[in-house]
Design a protein around this motif. Structure first.
Motif: not given
Length: 115
Positions: A47, A50, A85-87, A89
């Motif tokens: 990924f 972030s 959103d992965l940020n 998590w």
């Protein structure tokens, strides 16, 4: 007339089964075809990094409020499944150090062998 209707229905059913079988074949990936039964082939996922959260502090940032339902008589509670959103998590706040200390104390206690 009945024979005509039955022949058309038969053709439609056959087309449906052909399309379904082709769809099931396309779902099988190449990596699954090469693996033996019961073996999992891990894949690497990377990924992007972030970005830092603006104005964040381990001492001052309060927990974000989560509201599972909206205020009002006309609101119906649903599952509310949405993409994350992965940020977002993992969210750290000023309560993290307290929970982390509690976790460390539990792991260092006699009960740690039972966890």
């Amino acid at each position: 007339m009945l024979e005509y209707f039955l022949s058309i229905a038969f053709v439609i059913v056959m087309i449906f089964f052909i399309i379904r079988s082709k769809h099931e074949e396309s779902r099988k990936t190449i990596s699954n075809k090469k693996r033996s039964f019961g073996k999992w082939n891990p894949i690497s996922i990377e990924f992007p990094p972030s970005p830092p959260y603006p104005y964040w502090s381990i001492d001052d940032t309060r927990p974000l409020p989560y509201r599972p339902f909206k205020y009002g008589p006309d609101y119906f509670i649903t599952m509310g499944i949405s993409r994350l959103d992965l940020n977002d998590w993992i969210e750290l706040d000023n309560q993290w150090t307290k929970y982390h200390q509690e976790k460390l104390s539990r792991l260092s206690s006699e009960r740690a062998s039972h966890l």
